[in-house]
Design a protein around this motif. Structure first.
Motif, PDB file in Angstrom:
ATOM      1  N   ILE A 136       0.960  -1.018   0.017  1.00 44.47           N
ATOM      2  CA  ILE A 136       0.026  -0.079   0.020  1.00 44.47           C
ATOM      3  C   ILE A 136       0.885   1.349  -0.073  1.00 44.47           C
ATOM      4  O   ILE A 136       0.457   2.188  -0.645  1.00 44.47           O
ATOM      5  CB  ILE A 136      -0.995  -0.074   1.255  1.00 44.47           C
ATOM      6  CG1 ILE A 136      -1.982  -1.039   0.936  1.00 44.47           C
ATOM      7  CG2 ILE A 136      -1.651   1.252   1.426  1.00 44.47           C
ATOM      8  CD1 ILE A 136      -3.094  -1.138   2.077  1.00 44.47           C
ATOM      9  N   LEU A 137       1.755   1.017   1.028  1.00 45.17           N
ATOM     10  CA  LEU A 137       2.753   2.386   0.908  1.00 45.17           C
ATOM     11  C   LEU A 137       3.442   2.658  -0.460  1.00 45.17           C
ATOM     12  O   LEU A 137       3.757   3.843  -0.985  1.00 45.17           O
ATOM     13  CB  LEU A 137       3.826   2.103   1.895  1.00 45.17           C
ATOM     14  CG  LEU A 137       4.963   3.371   2.306  1.00 45.17           C
ATOM     15  CD1 LEU A 137       4.152   4.721   2.789  1.00 45.17           C
ATOM     16  CD2 LEU A 137       5.963   2.827   3.382  1.00 45.17           C
ATOM     17  N   VAL A 138       3.842   1.530  -1.125  1.00 42.84           N
ATOM     18  CA  VAL A 138       4.737   1.782  -2.248  1.00 42.84           C
ATOM     19  C   VAL A 138       3.655   2.091  -3.320  1.00 42.84           C
ATOM     20  O   VAL A 138       4.204   3.105  -4.163  1.00 42.84           O
ATOM     21  CB  VAL A 138       5.096   0.350  -2.832  1.00 42.84           C
ATOM     22  CG1 VAL A 138       5.584   0.203  -4.205  1.00 42.84           C
ATOM     23  CG2 VAL A 138       6.343  -0.281  -2.011  1.00 42.84           C
ATOM     24  N   VAL A 139       2.388   1.561  -3.600  1.00 40.49           N
ATOM     25  CA  VAL A 139       1.398   2.332  -4.390  1.00 40.49           C
ATOM     26  C   VAL A 139       0.968   3.786  -4.226  1.00 40.49           C
ATOM     27  O   VAL A 139       1.237   4.592  -4.977  1.00 40.49           O
ATOM     28  CB  VAL A 139       0.143   1.376  -4.182  1.00 40.49           C
ATOM     29  CG1 VAL A 139      -0.843   2.126  -5.220  1.00 40.49           C
ATOM     30  CG2 VAL A 139       0.349  -0.104  -4.791  1.00 40.49           C
ATOM     31  N   LEU A 140       0.846   4.063  -3.108  1.00 41.42           N
ATOM     32  CA  LEU A 140       1.159   5.377  -2.663  1.00 41.42           C
ATOM     33  C   LEU A 140       1.901   6.263  -3.080  1.00 41.42           C
ATOM     34  O   LEU A 140       1.769   7.649  -3.701  1.00 41.42           O
ATOM     35  CB  LEU A 140       0.580   5.842  -1.001  1.00 41.42           C
ATOM     36  CG  LEU A 140      -0.869   5.206  -0.534  1.00 41.42           C
ATOM     37  CD1 LEU A 140      -0.983   5.348   0.729  1.00 41.42           C
ATOM     38  CD2 LEU A 140      -2.131   5.954  -1.244  1.00 41.42           C
ATOM     39  N   ILE A 141       3.207   5.885  -2.958  1.00 41.75           N
ATOM     40  CA  ILE A 141       4.275   6.691  -3.262  1.00 41.75           C
ATOM     41  C   ILE A 141       4.355   6.954  -4.712  1.00 41.75           C
ATOM     42  O   ILE A 141       4.646   8.000  -5.237  1.00 41.75           O
ATOM     43  CB  ILE A 141       5.486   6.015  -2.661  1.00 41.75           C
ATOM     44  CG1 ILE A 141       5.643   6.375  -1.177  1.00 41.75           C
ATOM     45  CG2 ILE A 141       7.052   6.705  -3.479  1.00 41.75           C
ATOM     46  CD1 ILE A 141       6.739   5.484  -0.392  1.00 41.75           C
ATOM     47  N   ILE A 142       3.962   5.759  -5.473  1.00 43.83           N
ATOM     48  CA  ILE A 142       4.052   5.856  -6.889  1.00 43.83           C
ATOM     49  C   ILE A 142       3.244   6.740  -7.536  1.00 43.83           C
ATOM     50  O   ILE A 142       3.406   7.758  -8.451  1.00 43.83           O
ATOM     51  CB  ILE A 142       3.654   4.378  -7.620  1.00 43.83           C
ATOM     52  CG1 ILE A 142       5.005   3.513  -7.477  1.00 43.83           C
ATOM     53  CG2 ILE A 142       3.483   4.680  -8.920  1.00 43.83           C
ATOM     54  CD1 ILE A 142       4.773   2.298  -7.872  1.00 43.83           C
ATOM     55  N   PHE A 143       1.819   6.442  -7.016  1.00 46.95           N
ATOM     56  CA  PHE A 143       0.665   7.636  -7.345  1.00 46.95           C
ATOM     57  C   PHE A 143       0.919   9.050  -7.009  1.00 46.95           C
ATOM     58  O   PHE A 143       0.587  10.020  -7.861  1.00 46.95           O
ATOM     59  CB  PHE A 143      -0.580   6.982  -6.975  1.00 46.95           C
ATOM     60  CG  PHE A 143      -0.934   6.016  -7.824  1.00 46.95           C
ATOM     61  CD1 PHE A 143      -1.254   6.189  -9.385  1.00 46.95           C
ATOM     62  CD2 PHE A 143      -1.114   4.710  -7.448  1.00 46.95           C
ATOM     63  CE1 PHE A 143      -1.631   4.837 -10.022  1.00 46.95           C
ATOM     64  CE2 PHE A 143      -1.861   3.736  -7.970  1.00 46.95           C
ATOM     65  CZ  PHE A 143      -1.835   3.793  -9.378  1.00 46.95           C
ATOM     66  N   SER A 144       1.590   9.271  -5.852  1.00 47.66           N
ATOM     67  CA  SER A 144       1.763  10.648  -5.519  1.00 47.66           C
ATOM     68  C   SER A 144       2.911  11.182  -6.129  1.00 47.66           C
ATOM     69  O   SER A 144       2.908  12.329  -6.468  1.00 47.66           O
ATOM     70  CB  SER A 144       1.900  10.650  -3.783  1.00 47.66           C
ATOM     71  OG  SER A 144       3.292   9.930  -3.510  1.00 47.66           O
ATOM     72  N   SER A 145       3.954  10.312  -6.458  1.00 40.27           N
ATOM     73  CA  SER A 145       5.027  11.088  -7.363  1.00 40.27           C
ATOM     74  C   SER A 145       4.353  11.322  -8.773  1.00 40.27           C
ATOM     75  O   SER A 145       4.875  12.558  -9.503  1.00 40.27           O
ATOM     76  CB  SER A 145       6.132   9.970  -7.751  1.00 40.27           C
ATOM     77  OG  SER A 145       6.568   9.727  -6.338  1.00 40.27           O
ATOM     78  N   ILE A 146       3.424  10.548  -9.254  1.00 38.95           N
ATOM     79  CA  ILE A 146       2.926  10.879 -10.700  1.00 38.95           C
ATOM     80  C   ILE A 146       2.124  12.154 -10.561  1.00 38.95           C
ATOM     81  O   ILE A 146       2.223  13.037 -11.464  1.00 38.95           O
ATOM     82  CB  ILE A 146       2.222   9.710 -11.177  1.00 38.95           C
ATOM     83  CG1 ILE A 146       3.171   8.466 -11.538  1.00 38.95           C
ATOM     84  CG2 ILE A 146       1.427  10.025 -12.484  1.00 38.95           C
ATOM     85  CD1 ILE A 146       2.456   7.205 -11.695  1.00 38.95           C
ATOM     86  N   PHE A 147       1.509  12.302  -9.609  1.00 41.15           N
ATOM     87  CA  PHE A 147       0.453  13.340  -9.332  1.00 41.15           C
ATOM     88  C   PHE A 147       1.402  14.552  -9.215  1.00 41.15           C
ATOM     89  O   PHE A 147       1.253  15.528  -9.611  1.00 41.15           O
ATOM     90  CB  PHE A 147      -0.601  13.242  -8.055  1.00 41.15           C
ATOM     91  CG  PHE A 147      -1.368  14.564  -7.767  1.00 41.15           C
ATOM     92  CD1 PHE A 147      -2.432  14.728  -8.477  1.00 41.15           C
ATOM     93  CD2 PHE A 147      -1.085  15.187  -6.752  1.00 41.15           C
ATOM     94  CE1 PHE A 147      -2.996  15.813  -8.213  1.00 41.15           C
ATOM     95  CE2 PHE A 147      -1.491  16.308  -6.469  1.00 41.15           C
ATOM     96  CZ  PHE A 147      -2.503  16.637  -7.174  1.00 41.15           C
ATOM     97  N   GLY A 148       2.559  14.410  -8.577  1.00 39.98           N
ATOM     98  CA  GLY A 148       3.298  15.708  -8.024  1.00 39.98           C
ATOM     99  C   GLY A 148       4.120  16.102  -9.456  1.00 39.98           C
ATOM    100  O   GLY A 148       4.171  17.365  -9.644  1.00 39.98           O
ATOM    101  N   VAL A 149       4.440  15.011 -10.352  1.00 39.84           N
ATOM    102  CA  VAL A 149       4.975  15.736 -11.349  1.00 39.84           C
ATOM    103  C   VAL A 149       4.030  16.505 -12.452  1.00 39.84           C
ATOM    104  O   VAL A 149       4.584  17.211 -12.939  1.00 39.84           O
ATOM    105  CB  VAL A 149       5.724  14.435 -12.206  1.00 39.84           C
ATOM    106  CG1 VAL A 149       6.259  15.066 -13.569  1.00 39.84           C
ATOM    107  CG2 VAL A 149       6.971  13.925 -11.229  1.00 39.84           C
TER     108      VAL A 149
END
Length: 111
Positions: free
Chosen positions: A5-18
């Motif tokens: 769950i943490l990895v998925v959240l980090i991936i999607f938040s990184s994509i959103f941030g970019v």
């Protein structure tokens, strides 16, 4: 479970941030140009990419991936490792399909 769950959240938040940073920066640049008196036609200077060309690119990519899977299976039967055979062939033939798509689309736009 918590790690995935943490990895998925980090991936999607990184994509959103970019994406968010790109859009806000582009908006600020456009507002600054408009304030300085730039013409609005400046923003529409890119080429249009038609739907037919997009479908052609996707079709040639799919053909390349399919050929890569086929050749990967042939290499696997001849004794090559499964992971190497499939992944290498898929990427090689997918890239060839995209290159073919580029040249076909370039010839279509020239005509």
């Amino acid at each position: 479970m918590a790690d995935t769950i943490l990895v998925v959240l980090i991936i999607f938040s990184s994509i959103f941030g970019v994406i968010f940073t790109f859009l806000t920066t582009r908006n600020k640049e456009r507002l600054a140009l408009i304030e300085n008196g730039a013409d609005a036609k400046l923003f529409n200077s890119g080429k249009k990419y038609s739907f037919g060309q997009f479908i052609l690119s996707i079709a040639l990519l799919a053909i390349g991936v399919g050929a890569g899977i086929l050749f990967g299976a042939l290499f696997r039967q001849n004794g090559m490792d499964d992971g190497v055979a499939f992944s290498a062939c898929i990427f090689i033939f997918g890239g060839i399909g995209l290159m073919a798509s580029f040249f076909v689309n370039r010839n279509l736009t020239e005509k």
